[in-house]
Write a protein that holds these residues in place. Structure first.
Motif: not given
Length: 153
Positions: A70-77, A117-124
């Motif tokens: 559904k969504a993903t984001q990243a933070e580049y360190l 680092k980052g996140t991903a929202v996964i939907v069923a």
């Protein structure tokens, strides 16, 4: 996700940075990060039984339920430069009614430096009806077993 290491993630995948992943500025192109995240996300989802239908439409999970991003984001360190051996990691930070949030991180394999680092929202998703469905109970249980903790709804 402060002060984290690959040991904090139940799924980690080592890999080598390819020369072709570099951009004109002499570091890994930012778009590669999402492929690296995916390289940990897919094994994670496979381990918890959220693999979904195959390309031919065959259901690998009961009822044709599978994951969709559904969504993903990243933070580049820090920039990643060639040559590099890296490790990409995934863990669950949240399970909702029909979705889950994965945390991702990319580290130097030898020195443990956190690059991204980052996140991903996964939907069923029901791949037949294309409707969001509740996270299957067997998937929730498998996530909790893999993570070694319980999640509220």
């Amino acid at each position: 996700m402060a002060d984290i290491s690959p040991k904090d993630f139940p799924v980690s995948v080592p890999f080598t940075l390819h020369w072709s992943e570099m951009d004109a500025f002499g570091h890994a192109n930012n778009a590669r990060t999402f492929t690296w995240f995916e390289s940990a996300r897919i094994p994670y989802l496979s381990r918890v039984g959220l693999t979904g239908p195959s390309g031919s439409g065959d259901a690998r999970a009961p009822g044709g339920i599978g994951p969709i991003l559904k969504a993903t984001q990243a933070e580049y360190l820090r920039p990643v430069v060639f040559p590099a051996r890296l490790v990409t990691c995934a863990r669950t930070s949240r399970i909702g009614n029909s979705s889950m949030t994965l945390e991702h991180a990319v580290f130097g394999e030898e020195d443990g430096v956190l690059y991204t680092k980052g996140t991903a929202v996964i939907v069923a998703l029901n791949y037949v009806t294309h409707e969001t469905v509740p996270m299957p109970a067997h998937v929730r249980a498998a996530i909790e077993a893999l993570e070694g903790r319980t999640f509220g709804t």
